[in-house]
Design a protein around this motif. Structure first.
Motif, PDB file in Angstrom:
ATOM      1  N   LYS A 168       1.961   1.979  -3.487  1.00  0.00           N
ATOM      2  CA  LYS A 168       0.863   2.566  -4.268  1.00  0.00           C
ATOM      3  C   LYS A 168       0.614   4.017  -3.874  1.00  0.00           C
ATOM      4  O   LYS A 168       0.239   4.846  -4.719  1.00  0.00           O
ATOM      5  CB  LYS A 168      -0.403   1.734  -4.076  1.00  0.00           C
ATOM      6  CG  LYS A 168      -0.354   0.361  -4.750  1.00  0.00           C
ATOM      7  CD  LYS A 168      -1.646  -0.404  -4.527  1.00  0.00           C
ATOM      8  CE  LYS A 168      -1.682  -1.688  -5.369  1.00  0.00           C
ATOM      9  NZ  LYS A 168      -0.596  -2.616  -5.036  1.00  0.00           N
ATOM     10  N   SER A 169       0.829   4.346  -2.610  1.00  0.00           N
ATOM     11  CA  SER A 169       0.609   5.729  -2.168  1.00  0.00           C
ATOM     12  C   SER A 169       1.617   6.682  -2.797  1.00  0.00           C
ATOM     13  O   SER A 169       1.326   7.880  -2.929  1.00  0.00           O
ATOM     14  CB  SER A 169       0.684   5.814  -0.644  1.00  0.00           C
ATOM     15  OG  SER A 169       2.017   5.717  -0.174  1.00  0.00           O
ATOM     16  N   ARG A 214       0.838  -1.214   0.000  1.00  0.00           N
ATOM     17  CA  ARG A 214       0.000   0.000   0.000  1.00  0.00           C
ATOM     18  C   ARG A 214       0.865   1.253   0.000  1.00  0.00           C
ATOM     19  O   ARG A 214       0.533   2.256  -0.633  1.00  0.00           O
ATOM     20  CB  ARG A 214      -0.930   0.004   1.218  1.00  0.00           C
ATOM     21  CG  ARG A 214      -2.009  -1.056   1.176  1.00  0.00           C
ATOM     22  CD  ARG A 214      -2.996  -0.896   2.328  1.00  0.00           C
ATOM     23  NE  ARG A 214      -3.926  -2.026   2.342  1.00  0.00           N
ATOM     24  CZ  ARG A 214      -3.791  -3.085   3.122  1.00  0.00           C
ATOM     25  NH1 ARG A 214      -2.784  -3.143   4.001  1.00  0.00           N
ATOM     26  NH2 ARG A 214      -4.655  -4.072   3.064  1.00  0.00           N
ATOM     27  N   LEU A 269      -3.524   5.582   6.102  1.00  0.00           N
ATOM     28  CA  LEU A 269      -2.862   5.830   4.821  1.00  0.00           C
ATOM     29  C   LEU A 269      -3.882   5.900   3.690  1.00  0.00           C
ATOM     30  O   LEU A 269      -3.851   6.834   2.867  1.00  0.00           O
ATOM     31  CB  LEU A 269      -1.843   4.717   4.542  1.00  0.00           C
ATOM     32  CG  LEU A 269      -1.076   4.806   3.216  1.00  0.00           C
ATOM     33  CD1 LEU A 269      -0.171   6.025   3.190  1.00  0.00           C
ATOM     34  CD2 LEU A 269      -0.263   3.526   2.989  1.00  0.00           C
ATOM     35  N   VAL A 270      -4.801   4.937   3.647  1.00  0.00           N
ATOM     36  CA  VAL A 270      -5.814   4.924   2.586  1.00  0.00           C
ATOM     37  C   VAL A 270      -6.711   6.148   2.688  1.00  0.00           C
ATOM     38  O   VAL A 270      -7.010   6.809   1.674  1.00  0.00           O
ATOM     39  CB  VAL A 270      -6.652   3.630   2.656  1.00  0.00           C
ATOM     40  CG1 VAL A 270      -7.831   3.707   1.682  1.00  0.00           C
ATOM     41  CG2 VAL A 270      -5.795   2.418   2.323  1.00  0.00           C
ATOM     42  N   ILE A 305      -6.619   3.826  -5.498  1.00  0.00           N
ATOM     43  CA  ILE A 305      -7.208   3.842  -4.159  1.00  0.00           C
ATOM     44  C   ILE A 305      -7.901   2.513  -3.866  1.00  0.00           C
ATOM     45  O   ILE A 305      -7.748   1.935  -2.784  1.00  0.00           O
ATOM     46  CB  ILE A 305      -8.211   4.999  -4.022  1.00  0.00           C
ATOM     47  CG1 ILE A 305      -7.485   6.355  -4.097  1.00  0.00           C
ATOM     48  CG2 ILE A 305      -8.990   4.887  -2.709  1.00  0.00           C
ATOM     49  CD1 ILE A 305      -6.580   6.649  -2.928  1.00  0.00           C
ATOM     50  N   ILE A 319       0.227   8.128  -5.887  1.00  0.00           N
ATOM     51  CA  ILE A 319      -0.801   9.125  -5.574  1.00  0.00           C
ATOM     52  C   ILE A 319      -0.157  10.439  -5.145  1.00  0.00           C
ATOM     53  O   ILE A 319      -0.598  11.520  -5.541  1.00  0.00           O
ATOM     54  CB  ILE A 319      -1.744   8.588  -4.492  1.00  0.00           C
ATOM     55  CG1 ILE A 319      -2.532   7.395  -5.039  1.00  0.00           C
ATOM     56  CG2 ILE A 319      -2.708   9.680  -4.016  1.00  0.00           C
ATOM     57  CD1 ILE A 319      -3.419   6.710  -4.037  1.00  0.00           C
ATOM     58  N   CYS A 320       0.908  10.366  -4.359  1.00  0.00           N
ATOM     59  CA  CYS A 320       1.619  11.588  -3.968  1.00  0.00           C
ATOM     60  C   CYS A 320       2.115  12.336  -5.199  1.00  0.00           C
ATOM     61  O   CYS A 320       2.002  13.570  -5.285  1.00  0.00           O
ATOM     62  CB  CYS A 320       2.795  11.248  -3.053  1.00  0.00           C
ATOM     63  SG  CYS A 320       2.337  10.777  -1.367  1.00  0.00           S
ATOM     64  N   MET A 351      -5.475  -0.093  -2.998  1.00  0.00           N
ATOM     65  CA  MET A 351      -4.977   0.055  -1.632  1.00  0.00           C
ATOM     66  C   MET A 351      -5.971  -0.483  -0.611  1.00  0.00           C
ATOM     67  O   MET A 351      -5.591  -0.926   0.473  1.00  0.00           O
ATOM     68  CB  MET A 351      -4.678   1.530  -1.340  1.00  0.00           C
ATOM     69  CG  MET A 351      -3.496   2.090  -2.103  1.00  0.00           C
ATOM     70  SD  MET A 351      -3.215   3.846  -1.742  1.00  0.00           S
ATOM     71  CE  MET A 351      -2.676   3.750  -0.021  1.00  0.00           C
ATOM     72  N   MET A 360      -4.865   9.367   1.441  1.00  0.00           N
ATOM     73  CA  MET A 360      -4.709   9.384  -0.014  1.00  0.00           C
ATOM     74  C   MET A 360      -6.061   9.593  -0.695  1.00  0.00           C
ATOM     75  O   MET A 360      -6.168  10.310  -1.692  1.00  0.00           O
ATOM     76  CB  MET A 360      -4.065   8.079  -0.482  1.00  0.00           C
ATOM     77  CG  MET A 360      -2.641   7.884   0.010  1.00  0.00           C
ATOM     78  SD  MET A 360      -1.515   9.209  -0.567  1.00  0.00           S
ATOM     79  CE  MET A 360      -0.656   9.623   0.968  1.00  0.00           C
ATOM     80  N   TRP A 361      -7.105   8.980  -0.156  1.00  0.00           N
ATOM     81  CA  TRP A 361      -8.463   9.129  -0.696  1.00  0.00           C
ATOM     82  C   TRP A 361      -8.913  10.584  -0.610  1.00  0.00           C
ATOM     83  O   TRP A 361      -9.470  11.133  -1.569  1.00  0.00           O
ATOM     84  CB  TRP A 361      -9.392   8.209   0.087  1.00  0.00           C
ATOM     85  CG  TRP A 361     -10.830   8.234  -0.303  1.00  0.00           C
ATOM     86  CD1 TRP A 361     -11.415   7.598  -1.357  1.00  0.00           C
ATOM     87  CD2 TRP A 361     -11.898   8.909   0.388  1.00  0.00           C
ATOM     88  NE1 TRP A 361     -12.770   7.827  -1.369  1.00  0.00           N
ATOM     89  CE2 TRP A 361     -13.097   8.627  -0.309  1.00  0.00           C
ATOM     90  CE3 TRP A 361     -11.944   9.712   1.533  1.00  0.00           C
ATOM     91  CZ2 TRP A 361     -14.325   9.134   0.097  1.00  0.00           C
ATOM     92  CZ3 TRP A 361     -13.172  10.210   1.939  1.00  0.00           C
ATOM     93  CH2 TRP A 361     -14.349   9.925   1.224  1.00  0.00           C
TER      94      TRP A 361
END
Length: 391
Positions: free
Chosen positions: A115-116, A112, A247-248, A218, A119-120, A221, A251-252
């Motif tokens: 994957k974040s 996860r 964390l999810v 998302i 997104i960053c 994740m 990011m969401w």
């Protein structure tokens, strides 16, 4: 970061450091570790409760999904991440985090984290697009903030505002229609402000891989994000689940607020057990954000960032004024426009002061989780070597 939050974090980290360096009986170690886990959960609950309380209607400075609120969210995430790492790693025998069920849960968490990172990157690019919207608004403010107001200034403002509105409506409408993306950086497809602005948003927020989707990232994740049960609920599986959820959620929320590539379907809830006290404020925030998403998704919008929502509303009102403008303007209407221009100028000022620091915070989140992931991998590697049979 508020002083009380910073003090609590320092006290918590110091407490764990002291305990892990003490020679204690196994029973005492277990009891005190349970206290540490409970305190970690309490700190997560307190932080998100404060974020929730700041979203009330009378809180003008930290409205939900405003720049200031998102910056607080990022600060709280960094606090949670530091405490999580202390709980999991500080003074701990590497073999403790390599045993079931952690041997499965921890790699899923680290996945996860990877994957974040995408997104960053996408959110950072999206904030560059927001800065371009800010510049269009500033052009309109400069043009309309003149006395006397004439046809030339109004035409200039109208052109900038038309580009602003077109750019803000472009992204999600294009996604809904399946429009082919223009991924060439800085390319322009027309001479009017609207097409140029749309391409500026497109060139900055759509530089991820062609098939990359923020919503799908998302959802990926969220995969296997299940609350521990039975005996696992009182062990180290619990902080892994809590930090994965934090964390999810972060990011969401960022993807909901900031223009990112392919966000259709983002409004879907991810399940959070309502019986867990630390999850309650997060559930309430999730419901508030999801409700805002439902209001905007049908008409298409570049993001739920509070400043952009206000900018769109003011921009549309000022476009209506510009289209019906006749010289000399009516005094009453001019007074109303002046107030709107002042408000739009204030929004631009907040963006100017907050967007760059927010990008820096996202970069800090990026580098922090990369470092933490590396530390976890080192410990897992040490545990593997300790468990390997000797030849």
């Amino acid at each position: 970061m508020p002083a009380t939050t910073e003090n609590n974090q320092g006290s918590f980290l110091g407490r764990i450091s002291i305990r892990r360096n003490q020679v204690l009986s196994m029973d005492g170690t277990h009891d005190q570790e349970m206290e540490d886990l409970e305190l970690f959960q309490k700190h997560v609950a307190d932080r998100f409760s404060e974020l929730l309380s700041s979203t009330t209607e009378d809180s003008s400075g930290d409205a939900l999904l405003s720049i200031s609120w998102l910056r607080r969210l990022l600060d709280e995430f960094l606090c949670c991440e530091a405490e999580f790492k202390a709980v999991m790693l500080m003074g701990r025998d590497p073999s403790q985090i390599a045993k079931p069920p952690l041997d499965k849960l921890l790699p899923e968490f680290l996945d996860r984290v990877v994957k974040s990172l995408d997104i960053c990157n996408a959110v950072t690019l999206g904030l560059d697009a927001v800065k371009n919207l800010q510049r269009l608004a500033e052009i309109a403010v400069a043009a309309l903030d003149t006395t006397p107001l004439g046809d030339g200034q109004v035409r200039r403002a109208k052109k900038a505002l038309a580009g602003l509105i077109a750019a803000m409506l472009h992204e999600d409408n294009a996604n809904a229609k399946g429009t082919e993306r223009n991924r060439s950086f800085g390319r322009r497809s027309g001479n009017n402000a609207g097409s140029n602005s749309k391409d500026r948003v497109r060139s900055l927020s759509w530089t991820m891989a062609r098939n990359w989707s923020a919503a799908k990232q998302i959802h990926a994740m969220m995969s296997n994000l299940n609350a521990p049960r039975g005996a696992e609920a009182s062990g180290l599986a619990q902080p892994i689940y809590i930090m994965s959820t934090v964390l999810v959620f972060v990011m969401w929320a960022l993807v909901a607020a900031v223009p990112c590539q392919e966000r259709n379907g983002l409004g879907t809830h991810f399940p959070l057990p309502r019986q867990l006290a630390w999850a309650q404020p997060m559930i309430s925030l999730q419901e508030k954000i999801a409700e805002e998403w439902k209001k905007k998704e049908k008409k298409g919008n570049v993001g739920l960032l509070e400043e952009m929502q206000r900018m769109e509303k003011l921009g549309q009102s000022l476009v209506d004024f510009a289209e019906s403008f006749q010289f000399p303007p009516e005094t009453e209407r001019l007074d109303e426009v002046k107030k709107q221009v002042e408000e739009l100028g204030e929004i631009c000022k907040r963006m100017d002061e907050g967007l760059e620091p927010m990008q820096q915070q996202i970069r800090e989140v990026f580098h922090r989780v990369v470092r933490s992931r590396t530390e976890f991998l080192v410990v897992l590697d040490q545990a593997g070597k300790l468990s390997a049979p000797t030849v």
